[in-house]
Each structure stands twice: as C-alpha cells, then as structure tokens.
Write an enzyme that holds these catalytic residues in place. Structure first.
Site, PDB file in Angstrom:
ATOM      1  N   PHE A 192      -1.177  -0.799  -4.290  1.00 47.97           N
ATOM      2  CA  PHE A 192      -2.173   0.262  -4.412  1.00 47.97           C
ATOM      3  C   PHE A 192      -1.514   1.627  -4.272  1.00 47.97           C
ATOM      4  O   PHE A 192      -0.798   1.876  -3.298  1.00 47.97           O
ATOM      5  CB  PHE A 192      -3.240   0.120  -3.326  1.00 47.97           C
ATOM      6  CG  PHE A 192      -4.035  -1.156  -3.404  1.00 47.97           C
ATOM      7  CD1 PHE A 192      -5.105  -1.281  -4.275  1.00 47.97           C
ATOM      8  CD2 PHE A 192      -3.711  -2.240  -2.581  1.00 47.97           C
ATOM      9  CE1 PHE A 192      -5.843  -2.450  -4.338  1.00 47.97           C
ATOM     10  CE2 PHE A 192      -4.444  -3.416  -2.631  1.00 47.97           C
ATOM     11  CZ  PHE A 192      -5.515  -3.524  -3.510  1.00 47.97           C
TER      12      PHE A 192
ATOM     13  N   PHE B 243       0.833  -1.199   0.000  1.00 50.51           N
ATOM     14  CA  PHE B 243       0.000   0.000   0.000  1.00 50.51           C
ATOM     15  C   PHE B 243       0.868   1.249   0.000  1.00 50.51           C
ATOM     16  O   PHE B 243       1.884   1.316   0.706  1.00 50.51           O
ATOM     17  CB  PHE B 243      -0.867   0.063   1.264  1.00 50.51           C
ATOM     18  CG  PHE B 243      -1.804  -1.083   1.467  1.00 50.51           C
ATOM     19  CD1 PHE B 243      -3.120  -1.015   1.036  1.00 50.51           C
ATOM     20  CD2 PHE B 243      -1.382  -2.234   2.130  1.00 50.51           C
ATOM     21  CE1 PHE B 243      -4.005  -2.064   1.251  1.00 50.51           C
ATOM     22  CE2 PHE B 243      -2.249  -3.289   2.349  1.00 50.51           C
ATOM     23  CZ  PHE B 243      -3.577  -3.205   1.902  1.00 50.51           C
ATOM     24  N   ASP B 244       0.447   2.256  -0.744  1.00 53.63           N
ATOM     25  CA  ASP B 244       0.932   3.609  -0.533  1.00 53.63           C
ATOM     26  C   ASP B 244       0.268   4.125   0.741  1.00 53.63           C
ATOM     27  O   ASP B 244      -0.708   3.536   1.238  1.00 53.63           O
ATOM     28  CB  ASP B 244       0.565   4.468  -1.741  1.00 53.63           C
ATOM     29  CG  ASP B 244       1.065   5.902  -1.612  1.00 53.63           C
ATOM     30  OD1 ASP B 244       2.081   6.131  -0.924  1.00 53.63           O
ATOM     31  OD2 ASP B 244       0.429   6.796  -2.200  1.00 53.63           O
ATOM     32  N   GLY B 245       0.777   5.231   1.267  1.00 56.59           N
ATOM     33  CA  GLY B 245       0.204   5.777   2.495  1.00 56.59           C
ATOM     34  C   GLY B 245      -0.873   6.815   2.256  1.00 56.59           C
ATOM     35  O   GLY B 245      -2.068   6.543   2.366  1.00 56.59           O
TER      36      GLY B 245
END
Length: 379
Positions: free
Chosen positions: A341, A224-226
C-alpha cells in the site's frame, strides 16, 4: 435413512453448544454415507456439499471477523467483459456474461492475497476451532444478480471460500461496506475507493501489473508505506510545502509527539490482533502473517518518530525498511508481498514494474502531485 438420522441426531443437537465438533461430524457423516449408501458417481457431489456445510457453519459474524471486501474486477481478470460494457452497453454486457457463465474468469491482482487470507484461516481453525476471529471475504460487485452465476462458478473453479456476495446492480456499495463492518476494501474503481476512505473505511485501488512475482502460499505478507497510509499526511505536507531540510527539522522537533493515524492503521491493527493469536500458541517464529513498513523516510533523521508512534499504538511491524529516498521496487521484489500500500502513484508504478502487486491509497497531500489517475468505473 432412519438409521442414519438416529445415529447423528444427538450429535447434531450438540452442534450449537460445541461448534468445534462440527468438522469431525461432517467428515464422519460423509464417510458413513459414501461407504454404506451412496453410489460412486454421487460421492464427489456429496463431498462438495459436506465441505460447503462445514464452511457455512464456520462463517464468522461480521463483528468478530476481519472483513475484507474485494471487487470482482480485482479478484478476477474481467478486462474483456469491461470492454463489452464500455463499447456496447449494459444489456449486451449482461447477455455476454450469461452466454459465458460456464467459463471461469482468470485470477486477478487480488487473487494471491485472497488465497493467502484463506491459508491463514486454515491455520487459525487448527489452533482455535471455535473462534470466529478469522478473515471474512466479501465479494463486492456493481454487477446485476444475473452475473452472479458466473462469479459463483469461477469461485468454485478456483476452490475459493467466499460465501458473502454484494451485487449492487450499478449502485454504490459503500453503504453495504459499512454494514459489513469492513476492515479493508479493494477495488479497481478509484472513485469508489475515495468514497470509502471519506467514510472512514480503509481502501485502496488495485492495478494489474504486467508481470506478477510468485508469492508465498503459506505466509501472508503485507507491506505498508508510512506517511498518508499508516500515519497521517502531516509530515508529508511539511515536505511538499517547505522542502526536505524543513521536514527533517520538523521531525526532530516533534519526535516525541505521536503522528496521527492514517487510513490503513486500523487494518494493521486487525492483522496484529490475529498475529497475537499465533504468538500466544508459541508460533511467533512460524506465524503465517508478516508485516512490513517500507518508507522513504531515513532512519536516523525521521525514522524514530514513526517507530515511537507504532510502539505507542501497541502495534508491531515485523520488518521496517527506511530507504532514505531510494527506490522501493527492489526492496519489494525481495519481500514479495501479496499486497503493498502506498499513497503515491510513482511508488505504486515502480513496484508494479518489478512484479509487485501494489495498491494506491488516494489520501493526503500527495494526491495533488499524482500524475496518473484511474478514472475507470462500471462493473
């Protein structure tokens, strides 16, 4: 067959009370019938039926499962069929699909992800035979029901376990996604993904990379991106409006104030809930689910707020990579996630160039700066 019915009647009567006994029952039933009753040519068909009964019986209820809704256009390769639809219209498209219904589709970008979900389910069933806390995969398509035969043939060809279908005949599937209590929706249609996000459903647009890196068959890896993915786009708005120095200043001043949740926080929570089922059995080091945070934030100047937020939410990330603006592609190539993502197409494209299956989350301020838009729609 009377002897067979008498032999298994009591066991069948107890299935509802002890569903964990259903699998050995089916195995025993299969061996008994094939050994004493079935001609050899019938055995392969019977084994398929018995296995089908096993999995149908163990199909979890939506309220207990982690429901993953996947578009047929990302689970399988349907570019040729999509071209027929766009160039010749729906009637010719339907005729083409029926004529080719015995030809299975090739795997698409979501295929390795779905196979990894099924591998996790197999491990969960070993540890918790009666539990319904599993991944439940729903195939979602705008197709007419006539196309369902080819999809079913393809699923059987690839040995996938997908029992739930949603064929909308051109209508929006979003209402059905809410009814399924969907935890994640993956599609090739960016408009439908935005519609799902607007309804509070975690969703992302998937693309077919030119090359696909080989991924693990035994461990599900999700990256995941943040900002604007797990977290809100609050901090990213500061960066876009006022620059990097102001962003660092804002993060330092607010490091003890939690970030608001982003669109995929709930999906990470669902993954964490399943991970804890393995941890409770002493399998933390052998867990078949592994999660990653891959963010452009820098650790010292802006990473602490992200980590404090995750900790306050009670969420664990197995690995956190703070890249301080460095390209994400090389790190993702090392991780080899089944899906990554990100809210920015720049990072999605960079990951895809290196063979990573990346999904775009069209959420937040960055969408005003994305230059690539997926306007495809249809089947």
């Amino acid at each position: 067959m009377e002897w067979l019915i008498k032999k298994y009647r009591k066991v069948f009567d107890g299935i509802c009370r002890q569903p964990g006994s259903f699998i050995p029952l089916c195995v025993s039933l299969y061996l008994t019938i094939t050994a004493q009753w079935c001609p050899p040519f019938f055995c392969s068909s019977l084994s398929f039926i018995i296995l089908h009964l096993v999995f149908v019986f163990l199909q979890p209820k939506p309220e207990n499962a982690v429901t993953i809704a996947v578009s047929s256009r990302v689970l399988f390769r349907t570019e040729r069929e999509q071209k027929v639809f766009e160039q010749k219209g729906v009637e010719e498209y339907l005729r083409y699909q029926i004529e080719h219904e015995n030809e299975p589709f090739a795997p698409g970008p979501a295929f390795p992800f779905v196979k990894a979900l099924e591998a996790v389910n197999a491990r969960l069933r070993e540890l918790y035979p009666q539990s319904e806390e599993l991944f439940d995969i729903v195939l979602v398509t705008y197709n007419h029901a006539h196309v369902g035969i080819r999809l079913i043939n393809t699923i059987n060809h690839h040995n996938l376990f997908i029992e739930r279908f949603c064929m909308t005949g051109g209508s929006s599937p979003i209402g059905y996604l809410k009814a399924w209590q969907t935890n994640l929706y993956l599609s090739a249609d960016a408009d439908k993904v935005r519609e799902a996000l607007a309804e509070g459903i975690a969703a992302a647009t998937m693309f077919m990379p030119e090359k696909m890196t080989e991924v693990s068959e035994s461990q599900l890896r999700v990256a995941f991106d943040g900002d604007a993915v797990l977290f809100s786009d609050e901090s990213e708005r500061i960066f876009k409006a006022h620059g990097l120095d102001k962003f660092f200043e804002h993060e330092k001043e607010n490091e003890d104030r939690l970030l608001d949740h982003g669109p995929l926080k709930g999906f990470l929570e669902a993954l964490g809930k399943l991970q804890k089922k393995f941890y409770s059995k002493g399998q933390r080091l052998d867990c078949p689910i592994r999660t990653y945070l891959v963010t452009a934030r820098s650790a010292a100047s802006s990473g602490i707020r992200a980590l404090k937020t995750l900790r306050a939410w009670g969420l664990e990330i197995d690995e956190a990579l703070f890249l301080a603006g460095a390209p994400k592609g090389p790190m993702l190539e090392k991780i080899r996630p089944h899906i990554y993502f990100d809210d920015q197409m720049f990072h999605v494209e960079g990951a895809a160039e290196m063979g990573t299956i990346a999904a775009h989350v069209p959420y937040g301020i960055a969408q005003k700066h994305n230059t690539k838009h997926n306007t495809s729609a249809g089947k």
